[in-house]
Write an enzyme that holds these catalytic residues in place. Sequence first.
Site, PDB file in Angstrom:
ATOM      1  N   GLY B  10       0.802  -1.215   0.190  1.00  0.00           N
ATOM      2  CA  GLY B  10      -0.050  -0.049   0.001  1.00  0.00           C
ATOM      3  C   GLY B  10       1.021   1.066   0.030  1.00  0.00           C
ATOM      4  N   GLY B  12      -0.021   4.556   0.248  1.00  0.00           N
ATOM      5  CA  GLY B  12      -1.023   5.679   0.405  1.00  0.00           C
ATOM      6  C   GLY B  12      -0.242   6.490   1.235  1.00  0.00           C
ATOM      7  N   LYS B 193      -5.424   4.446  21.403  1.00  0.00           N
ATOM      8  CA  LYS B 193      -5.560   5.197  20.056  1.00  0.00           C
ATOM      9  C   LYS B 193      -7.149   5.388  19.915  1.00  0.00           C
ATOM     10  CE  LYS B 193      -4.332   6.267  15.610  1.00  0.00           C
ATOM     11  NZ  LYS B 193      -3.937   6.173  14.204  1.00  0.00           N
TER      12      LYS B 193
END
Lengths: 319, 319
Positions: B10, B12, B193
């Site tokens: 990926g 991104g 988180k």
Amino acid sequence: MTKRSFAVIGGGALGGLYGGMLARAGFDVHFLLRSDAQHVRQHGLRVDSKLGDFHLHDVNVYDDADAMPACDVTILALKTTNNDLLPRLLPGPTGTGGTVLVLQNGLNVEADTAAVVGGGRVLGGCCFLCSNKVGPGHIRHLDYGRIVFGRYSPASEPPAGCDAEVESIATDLQSAGIDAHTTDDLWKARWRKLMWNIPFNGLSVALDASTNTLMDDPHATELITAVMQEVAAASAACGREQPADAINKTLDHTRQMVPYDSSMRLDYKAGRAMELEAILGNPIQAARQAGVPMPKVEMLYQQLWFLQAQTDRRLSAGC
Amino acid sequence: MTKRSFAVIGGGALGGLYGGMLARAGFDVHFLLRSDAQHVRQHGLRVDSKLGDFHLHDVNVYDDADAMPACDVTILALKTTNNDLLPRLLPGPTGTGGTVLVLQNGLNVEADTAAVVGGGRVLGGCCFLCSNKVGPGHIRHLDYGRIVFGRYSPASEPPAGCDAEVESIATDLQSAGIDAHTTDDLWKARWRKLMWNIPFNGLSVALDASTNTLMDDPHATELITAVMQEVAAASAACGREQPADAINKTLDHTRQMVPYDSSMRLDYKAGRAMELEAILGNPIQAARQAGVPMPKVEMLYQQLWFLQAQTDRRLSAGC
């Protein structure tokens, strides 16, 4: 015996319809209007209704509450967001002994009226109708029309029960073609209606969707059901147990309704104040006092206040 | 001693930034890309970063996972909504012994990877960064960049602790300029988180607002706080008590952030699938199993699924 006289405060979807039907039936009806006063004085009141259209040409219109005659019954058909006006609006039409029938959405909304005229002169009612004002002095009644009303008593007191005046007013409303019913426990009726109003008014704004779009989606239907469960539990904790089938009946009933924008969604879209305290804030407070929080209803309330604030900000910025 | 080799699945905002930094530092890095493969092969990878801009001209690019060499560490930087592809994507770059570092949002998102390569080869990490892909092979890194990672173990087992491989990978990442930290309790880090991700990802979509618009409104802030309280309580019930000041620190931290669209809001606006199961569904399930429901988080989850369905319907209708 002279017929009962009625004052109608507010000529919107609700006051226009019911006040118009009473006037059509020959009752002495006096309307307090704001923006539509001049129009209705000149052109009358027009009601398009599935129960039969009619047009009243000669309507008693006032734009000053103090100029109104004292009436036997004052129908309060303003949004609760205008309740700060009641000390100015009610003394004229209620005089020294008139009764007020509060046809407003929400819980304990009669308290504002009781503070002005005294609790003993206050009735409250829940309306089940799909009706819109589509122009000045022009009402379109789409569906339903039932009123369930009864005598107001503070939450801490037992249900007020029924009495001769309540029954007699019901007879008058029925004689005008209005589907009026009495209740001996107004709080129970109000909580019952909130089982629809809280999820459908609230979520139709929060999720920007009509009732039928919500009912077509499984996640939204699950959430609606969960919100209804919270409201039913709060109602029970406040001493008003609802029937076991109330949730399923409400869901079925909504599935059969014509696609409809809730009053809160119409208010929101038009940039008007939403009835957040009456429909959500007061029930949240009552539930908390009864020791049963409604976490999802609280979340909805906070989301709606956020959306209201964003709208107010946009409007005041002129964009 | 040869340097560690990395595969990055990926390219991104996240894979492009960290993979690019590793390649810049001289590590042997292999990118698996989809739509950007041809562009990056020809024009390289460009990273605009507050830590320093750079442009890699010679990048190892693949559009077929099976053509990749077996690497020491595979960084999984795909959205979890693509995890159904993992059985096809992981065997090539992980070979027979490679480790996978799962840099995905949410809770228990490592389980999908563990099902493919075996639990003993899986690390997971939380990233705290504001970074966007602004064009093909072009990343803009706005703020932050911290990774907190550790060894994965199923929820039912005790915290995995730290080990030499985890520490050694951290040293490699740090040598590339990445703000990498290890944790001996990955679940606690993930829950921590989620205290940001659940309210801010979720409400930024549900209320159509950026983080700073939410923080400027008292009702939204109250709701955010209530959602954080639910997440903290669920974390504690799952055996991961968070520090007492976690909520206030998270709120303060967000107030100081640059105005930022959450990844979920960016996905929603672009008509992409939102990471609803990873960020909300899995935590809801874990909390339920621990006997601590999260009613507001559940409501948010249902609202977001409704909004996702409405978007999918609009897109499939072509409007």
